[in-house]
Motif scaffolding. Sequence first.
Motif, PDB file in Angstrom:
ATOM      1  N   PRO B  37       0.836  -1.203   0.000  1.00 14.79           N
ATOM      2  CA  PRO B  37       0.000   0.000   0.000  1.00 14.79           C
ATOM      3  C   PRO B  37       0.869   1.251   0.000  1.00 14.79           C
ATOM      4  N   ARG B  64      -8.883   0.500  -2.587  1.00 13.88           N
ATOM      5  CA  ARG B  64      -9.339   0.888  -1.269  1.00 13.88           C
ATOM      6  C   ARG B  64      -8.626   2.154  -0.792  1.00 13.88           C
ATOM      7  N   GLU B  66      -8.448   4.979   2.521  1.00 13.50           N
ATOM      8  CA  GLU B  66      -8.852   5.301   3.890  1.00 13.50           C
ATOM      9  C   GLU B  66      -8.105   6.548   4.361  1.00 13.50           C
ATOM     10  N   MET B 103      -4.466   6.621   2.941  1.00 19.12           N
ATOM     11  CA  MET B 103      -3.909   5.316   2.582  1.00 19.12           C
ATOM     12  C   MET B 103      -4.530   4.832   1.282  1.00 19.12           C
ATOM     13  N   TYR B 105      -4.660   1.523  -1.153  1.00 21.68           N
ATOM     14  CA  TYR B 105      -4.360   0.092  -1.091  1.00 21.68           C
ATOM     15  C   TYR B 105      -4.879  -0.616  -2.333  1.00 21.68           C
TER      16      TYR B 105
END
Lengths: 205, 145
Positions: B37, B64, B66, B103, B105
């Motif tokens: 990531p 993904r 976040e 983040m 990913y």
Amino acid sequence: MAGMTKRFGPALWLLLTVLVIAAGVGVNQWRSAPTSAPTDYHAYEPPLPLPEFMLTDHAGKLFDRSRFVGQWSFVFFGYTHCPDVCPAAMTVFQQLQRQIGPDAPVQYVLVSVDPERDTPAHLGTYVKHFNPAFLGATAPHAELARLTGPLGVYYARGPERDGLYEVEHSSAIFLVGPDARVRAVFTAPQDATKMAAGFARLRKT
Amino acid sequence: MKHRLLPALLALFAPLALAQGLQARDAWVRANPPGAPTAAYMTIANASPRPARLVRVETDAFKRVEIHTTVHEKGVMSMRPIEALEVPAKGEVALAPGGLHIMLYGATRPYQAGDAVMLELHFEGGERLRVSAEVRAAGSGHHHH
């Protein structure tokens, strides 16, 4: 008033001289403090011997205490699924390697505290992205503890969210000497230039 | 009088996304190894007299996303997802290595230094901000040319 100055003159001058000297010493001590006692690392006096431990490096080879013998090592404990802190530490390794020199007898090691996800192959891809000479190593937790325990390295797996979890871990970078004894620990946030200067001092001791 | 009229005129031509005075600058993504990531960093400025709350970030470059904070306590680093990131009224918030970050990913395609990653920042109240983040090999917010 004039008579008083005459009477106390020599005593006043003495007092003033003493005060000026005292102030000068104080300032000098305060000025020299940062250079004589660096605060960016903590040196181990005496150096801390490492116990026996058995990790596996990214090439699948045994990584034990003997791998530290004969060269200096910078060691960071992290994991490859770490989006922020660990790549920053690997970048510090890159900058450090550039400043110390690629031919210096120094190795740079990422010890993964996430052996479930960090297979040797995965670790290899990761560390080589930052430098082909960097090393990755890991082991099951029980074996990792033999190394992390004496170093005071803490790590713990966080809660899982839809199959993803973080690992909280110590942020320090350790310097191990060519005699496989820990010489110093550099605390976060690390600065490569300061670390290179610290290393130049430490390698002479 | 002139200096009072000018901002009002400029506001008329400002893009819709900036209607509430939100702006992102110096956005970059660290070029991390494939499979690992990574994170996006930037400074988000809020010129409006009300605080703004970043609640979601979308991109088609990663599976993904976040919003995270890194907490450094007693020598231990831990990362935690946060529900929302508040940008103070008439203020700004810096997302930088070792602290707040977005983040990213599961890259949907390979990326490398020099590429641009498009991010869409969603704020509470429905406002969106599109940000182009430059992929950089560096570990810090500074350019290394």
